[in-house]
Design an enzyme around this catalytic site. Structure first.
Site, mmCIF file in Angstrom:
data_model
loop_
_atom_site.group_PDB
_atom_site.id
_atom_site.type_symbol
_atom_site.label_atom_id
_atom_site.label_comp_id
_atom_site.label_asym_id
_atom_site.label_seq_id
_atom_site.Cartn_x
_atom_site.Cartn_y
_atom_site.Cartn_z
ATOM 1 N N GLY A 168 63.721 8.233 -20.869
ATOM 2 C CA GLY A 168 65.103 8.692 -21.952
ATOM 3 C C GLY A 168 65.805 7.890 -22.923
ATOM 4 O O GLY A 168 66.387 8.905 -23.632
ATOM 5 N N ASP A 169 65.589 6.746 -22.925
ATOM 6 C CA ASP A 169 66.369 6.089 -23.829
ATOM 7 C C ASP A 169 65.370 6.268 -24.924
ATOM 8 O O ASP A 169 65.969 6.168 -26.235
ATOM 9 C CB ASP A 169 65.628 4.660 -23.253
ATOM 10 C CG ASP A 169 66.406 3.593 -22.664
ATOM 11 O OD1 ASP A 169 67.836 4.339 -22.784
ATOM 12 O OD2 ASP A 169 65.785 2.750 -21.998
ATOM 13 N N SER A 170 64.273 6.481 -25.133
ATOM 14 C CA SER A 170 63.197 7.629 -26.602
ATOM 15 C C SER A 170 63.564 8.130 -27.298
ATOM 16 O O SER A 170 64.423 8.566 -28.232
ATOM 17 C CB SER A 170 62.012 7.259 -26.051
ATOM 18 O OG SER A 170 61.858 6.076 -26.017
#
Length: 404
Positions: A168-170
């Site tokens: 999700g962060d990436s």
């Protein structure tokens, strides 16, 4: 000479963890000067995540490559004043604080715009800068659940699981980098007509970044009333496509779901009867009979080693591949041919630095990965350089900041 499309672009990163630093990494990879602001003493918490030796994790070294690290305390008036001065010399501000934090520090968009009316402000948060949930904190794990991904990962008879990386962060970081470049492009294309502040604020929400890659999850529900479910190693509605065991204990991935491919595939595994079965001529029929197909394929793969099975399948142009570990990736000739593992000597907590391979730069320009200039820097390694060269501060003034 290296190709660096973003040469001349200066980015100030007020990011922690993975999302905003991923955006900064991508911009830095392609030539931007990225100045990462970290807390004195502690720095970005990522420095200690998965730290097995030394004082800086390989995760930090990877996500924060091609950047400069300076230390400033944003809780102090002096720290905020220096940030505002740096903003006057930057093209982009990246941040992933909880919404309202920049405003609380007196560094909200209007203040930033007054200091630099051409500044692109890229903000990453759990749920975005607006809406009823905007003030909630949240990490990628929550965003992956709220965005619909977690419900689809794992086996149907077990609770949902998480993929092995902070996806999700990436994904949010990739969108943030893309949005930043779009805003820079618009700014340059309309140089004679200033771009409004609203158009220069890029608002990336973690949950929306996940939702955006969920394909037809929502349309399928609204059109047909279908709630997709976990199907283990398969993909809903696509067959045969799965992981299959081999005789040497390894498993391989085979994607034989195209109609023409399926016909060749069944001949290869010596199941002409399945190739001729009218119930299996299209993907919908194959999905209904997925258990029977997977059993037949596994009966074939288990009679071969990984390399034997792959060689036979590749000769018949059946999409397939090994399930790689890190060791496999390091040894792979395809990655090596495109410079996708690049060596750097780094501190790993041993008496001497160790040569460690880091993943290359994507996308490729010119046939091979662009060279990584530096891995993630030591904490505050560039404080003096940046404050002197960008702001023209004296050694005495820098000493006062560094010892504050």
């Amino acid at each position: 000479m290296s190709i660096r499309p973003l040469d001349g672009v200066r980015v100030l990163e007020l990011g922690n963890y993975i999302a905003a630093p991923t955006a900064g990494r991508i911009l830095g990879d392609f030539g931007a000067e990225v100045i990462k602001v970290e807390r004195p003493g502690a720095g970005d918490e990522l420095r200690n995540w998965r730290l097995y030796g030394g004082d800086t994790s390989m995760l930090f070294r990877t996500v924060n490559r091609n950047k400069k690290s300076i230390t400033l305390d944003l809780r102090t008036e002096q720290g905020r004043e220096i940030v505002l001065e740096l903003i006057r010399h930057c093209d982009v501000l990246l941040e992933n604080f909880r919404p309202g934090m920049l405003e609380k520090w007196g560094l909200g968009p209007e203040v930033l715009d007054a200091a630099n009316p051409r500044l692109v402000i890229t903000r990453i948060s759990a749920y975005g800068q607006t809406g009823p949930l905007s003030d909630r904190p949240g990490f990628a794990a929550v965003a992956e659940a709220v965005g619909g991904l977690r419900e689809l990962v794992g086996d149907p008879d077990r609770p949902p699981v998480r993929v092995g990386v902070s996806i999700g962060d990436s994904i949010a970081g990739i969108y943030a980098a893309f949005g930043t470049v779009m805003a820079l492009f618009q700014r340059e294309r309309t140089a004679d007509a200033p771009v409004t502040l609203g158009e220069r604020i890029i608002d990336v929400a973690l949950n929306e970044a996940i939702l955006s890659v969920m394909e037809s999850l929502v349309p399928d529900y609204l059109a047909y009333g279908i709630n997709r479910e976990r199907v283990g190693g398969r993909m809903e509605g696509i067959a045969p496509s799965n992981a299959y065991p081999c005789s040497d204990g390894a498993s391989i991935i085979i994607g034989g779901n195209g109609d023409a491919i399926f016909q060749r595939y069944m001949q290869v595994i010596e199941r002409a009867d399945l190739a001729a079965d009218p119930d299996l001529r299209d993907n919908a029929g194959r999905w209904r009979h997925r258990e029977r197909l997977d059993a037949a394929i596994a009966e074939w793969t288990i009679r071969h080693t990984r390399d034997e099975a792959l060689a036979i399948l590749e000769a018949a142009a059946i999409p397939c591949g090994p399930i790689y570990t890190a060791a496999d990736i390091v040894a792979d000739e395809q990655y090596r041919a495109r410079d996708m593992i690049q060596p750097f000597a780094v501190d790993v907590g041993e008496p001497e630095p160790k040569v460690v391979g880091f993943p290359g730069i994507v996308p490729v320009i010119g046939g091979r990965s662009l060279p990584i200039r530096e891995v993630g820097p030591d904490l505050g390694a560039h404080t003096r350089e940046v404050l002197a060269e960008v702001l023209g501060m004296s050694e005495a003034d820098i000493d006062a900041v560094a010892t504050a």
